[in-house]
Design a protein around this motif. Structure first.
Motif, PDB file in Angstrom:
ATOM      1  N   GLY A 107       0.885  -1.068   0.036  1.00 60.23           N
ATOM      2  CA  GLY A 107       0.014   0.089  -0.051  1.00 60.23           C
ATOM      3  C   GLY A 107       0.980   1.241  -0.030  1.00 60.23           C
ATOM      4  N   TYR A 108       1.897   1.438   0.919  1.00 54.36           N
ATOM      5  CA  TYR A 108       2.730   2.422   0.854  1.00 54.36           C
ATOM      6  C   TYR A 108       3.687   2.490  -0.347  1.00 54.36           C
ATOM      7  N   THR A 109       3.943   1.602  -1.303  1.00 52.59           N
ATOM      8  CA  THR A 109       4.451   1.647  -2.433  1.00 52.59           C
ATOM      9  C   THR A 109       3.573   2.070  -3.690  1.00 52.59           C
ATOM     10  N   LEU A 110       2.366   1.490  -3.449  1.00 58.45           N
ATOM     11  CA  LEU A 110       1.287   2.039  -4.303  1.00 58.45           C
ATOM     12  C   LEU A 110       0.905   3.411  -4.276  1.00 58.45           C
ATOM     13  N   VAL A 111       1.155   4.025  -3.140  1.00 57.55           N
ATOM     14  CA  VAL A 111       0.887   5.397  -2.953  1.00 57.55           C
ATOM     15  C   VAL A 111       1.998   6.438  -3.486  1.00 57.55           C
ATOM     16  N   GLY A 112       3.137   5.572  -3.309  1.00 57.24           N
ATOM     17  CA  GLY A 112       4.537   6.264  -3.620  1.00 57.24           C
ATOM     18  C   GLY A 112       4.660   6.330  -5.076  1.00 57.24           C
ATOM     19  N   LEU A 113       4.085   5.302  -5.847  1.00 55.43           N
ATOM     20  CA  LEU A 113       4.088   5.026  -7.303  1.00 55.43           C
ATOM     21  C   LEU A 113       3.178   6.224  -7.692  1.00 55.43           C
ATOM     22  N   LEU A 114       1.952   6.326  -7.365  1.00 50.20           N
ATOM     23  CA  LEU A 114       0.858   7.253  -7.742  1.00 50.20           C
ATOM     24  C   LEU A 114       1.384   8.782  -7.604  1.00 50.20           C
ATOM     25  N   ARG A 115       1.977   8.976  -6.500  1.00 53.77           N
ATOM     26  CA  ARG A 115       2.461  10.418  -6.345  1.00 53.77           C
ATOM     27  C   ARG A 115       3.742  10.703  -7.298  1.00 53.77           C
ATOM     28  N   TYR A 116       4.568   9.352  -7.742  1.00 55.89           N
ATOM     29  CA  TYR A 116       5.622   9.512  -8.665  1.00 55.89           C
ATOM     30  C   TYR A 116       4.894  10.032  -9.995  1.00 55.89           C
ATOM     31  N   MET A 117       3.920   9.425 -10.428  1.00 55.28           N
ATOM     32  CA  MET A 117       3.132   9.801 -11.704  1.00 55.28           C
ATOM     33  C   MET A 117       2.511  11.136 -11.711  1.00 55.28           C
ATOM     34  N   PHE A 118       2.105  11.500 -10.692  1.00 57.74           N
ATOM     35  CA  PHE A 118       1.441  12.716 -10.465  1.00 57.74           C
ATOM     36  C   PHE A 118       2.041  14.110 -10.127  1.00 57.74           C
ATOM     37  N   ALA A 119       3.562  13.864 -10.031  1.00 53.75           N
ATOM     38  CA  ALA A 119       4.211  14.640  -9.349  1.00 53.75           C
ATOM     39  C   ALA A 119       4.515  15.952 -10.312  1.00 53.75           C
ATOM     40  N   ASP A 120       4.318  15.977 -11.613  1.00 56.39           N
ATOM     41  CA  ASP A 120       4.714  16.905 -12.429  1.00 56.39           C
ATOM     42  C   ASP A 120       3.876  16.867 -13.617  1.00 56.39           C
ATOM     43  N   GLU A 121       4.109  17.967 -14.427  1.00 54.01           N
ATOM     44  CA  GLU A 121       3.353  17.763 -15.844  1.00 54.01           C
ATOM     45  C   GLU A 121       4.176  17.256 -16.997  1.00 54.01           C
ATOM     46  N   GLU A 122       5.235  16.516 -16.705  1.00 52.83           N
ATOM     47  CA  GLU A 122       6.098  16.027 -17.652  1.00 52.83           C
ATOM     48  C   GLU A 122       5.949  14.637 -17.577  1.00 52.83           C
ATOM     49  N   VAL A 123       5.881  13.999 -18.750  1.00 59.08           N
ATOM     50  CA  VAL A 123       5.838  12.455 -18.827  1.00 59.08           C
ATOM     51  C   VAL A 123       7.000  11.773 -19.279  1.00 59.08           C
ATOM     52  N   THR A 124       7.687  11.289 -18.478  1.00 54.75           N
ATOM     53  CA  THR A 124       8.942  10.614 -18.662  1.00 54.75           C
ATOM     54  C   THR A 124       8.848   9.179 -19.054  1.00 54.75           C
ATOM     55  N   GLN A 125       9.855   8.378 -19.586  1.00 56.46           N
ATOM     56  CA  GLN A 125       9.805   7.036 -20.087  1.00 56.46           C
ATOM     57  C   GLN A 125       9.736   6.181 -18.922  1.00 56.46           C
ATOM     58  N   ASP A 126      10.148   6.478 -17.882  1.00 53.61           N
ATOM     59  CA  ASP A 126       9.884   5.879 -16.536  1.00 53.61           C
ATOM     60  C   ASP A 126       8.495   5.905 -15.917  1.00 53.61           C
ATOM     61  N   GLU A 127       8.138   7.088 -16.106  1.00 51.02           N
ATOM     62  CA  GLU A 127       6.426   7.304 -15.892  1.00 51.02           C
ATOM     63  C   GLU A 127       5.561   6.213 -16.521  1.00 51.02           C
ATOM     64  N   ILE A 128       5.892   6.048 -17.593  1.00 47.53           N
ATOM     65  CA  ILE A 128       4.908   5.322 -18.706  1.00 47.53           C
ATOM     66  C   ILE A 128       5.144   3.833 -18.140  1.00 47.53           C
ATOM     67  N   TRP A 129       6.524   3.323 -17.738  1.00 51.81           N
ATOM     68  CA  TRP A 129       6.489   2.131 -16.874  1.00 51.81           C
ATOM     69  C   TRP A 129       5.754   2.012 -15.682  1.00 51.81           C
ATOM     70  N   ALA A 130       5.995   3.105 -14.966  1.00 49.53           N
ATOM     71  CA  ALA A 130       5.120   3.191 -13.712  1.00 49.53           C
ATOM     72  C   ALA A 130       3.559   2.794 -13.887  1.00 49.53           C
ATOM     73  N   ILE A 131       3.131   3.162 -15.029  1.00 53.77           N
ATOM     74  CA  ILE A 131       1.711   2.609 -15.122  1.00 53.77           C
ATOM     75  C   ILE A 131       1.479   1.059 -14.717  1.00 53.77           C
TER      76      ILE A 131
END
Length: 232
Positions: A107-131
């Motif tokens: 659950g902690y990891t899930l919240v961290g990954l969601l915050r990682y994806m929503f942290a900025d307005e730029e989409v990086t390659q790793d954020e695509i993997w994060a989906i």
């Protein structure tokens, strides 16, 4: 050693991608040990493999605003209890305690990954993997939740094969995956009220994830491409 340095560089740049690959490999490997005793060498090897998943998850979340110390506080007991659970052959109450701690950690990891994806307005390659990584982490979280439920309320789930038996980890992971993807193909069925409630919550959570997280990433990607065309 040049290839090793390149590999490390790729893994460092794409921690979410590495986590996704490890999770998918875990699904494949569980098929070979699902019918073995709880204290078999194969299960020990898979437990160690699970520890690698924990380490990768911590590496991913560390790059987010989520506090690293909290991940360590939950992750270290999760690793220890993974080993203890294997040593006692999944005996209670250690198995239940391990399940609850793993639910907290994923659950902690899930919240961290969601915050990682929503942290900025730029989409990086790793954020695509994060989906994908976020999706698999959620699948693991609910599978551990199901395991905890059947530990508290035996007989919470039934299946076509040996309906009265406690469901194996792979069966619960299969149920979690089919529920999360809304395919409805699982032959594992919740039959007790608590189990059915947990399954319904996962169905709603899975739908919201696809509607919010994925659509946001896709929308940002489209906007970036549109802005690139306008600049050119």
């Amino acid at each position: 050693m040049a290839w090793w340095r390149r590999t490390l560089a790729v893994l460092k740049a794409n921690p979410s991608g590495a986590l996704l690959v490890v999770q998918l490999l875990g699904i494949l490997l569980y098929a070979f040990v699902d019918d073995t005793p709880a204290n078999s060498i194969g299960r020990l090897a898979l437990s160690l493999f699970g520890m690698l998943v924990v380490i990768l998850a911590l590496a991913v979340v560390r790059a987010t605003p989520t506090y690293t110390w909290l991940g360590v506080l939950i992750g270290v007991p999760a690793v220890i209890l993974t080993i203890v659970d294997w040593a006692v052959a999944a005996a209670q109450p250690w198995h239940l305690i391990s399940d609850v701690v793993h639910v907290a950690f994923y659950g902690y990891t899930l919240v961290g990954l969601l915050r990682y994806m929503f942290a900025d307005e730029e989409v990086t390659q790793d954020e695509i993997w994060a989906i994908g990584a976020t999706f698999t982490v959620a699948v693991w979280l609910w599978a551990y939740a199901y395991s905890a439920v059947q530990g508290v309320v035996p007989g919470s789930f039934t299946a076509a094969v040996d309906p009265l038996a406690q469901r194996t980890w792979l069966e619960l992971l299969f149920l979690s995956t089919t529920t999360m993807t809304s395919t409805g193909l699982s032959d594992v069925v919740p039959v007790k009220p608590v189990a059915r409630s947990i399954v319904m919550v996962q169905q709603i959570a899975g739908m919201l994830y696809l509607a919010v997280a994925v659509s946001r990433i896709v929308g940002l990607t489209i906007n970036r491409r549109r802005a690139t065309r306008e600049d050119s």
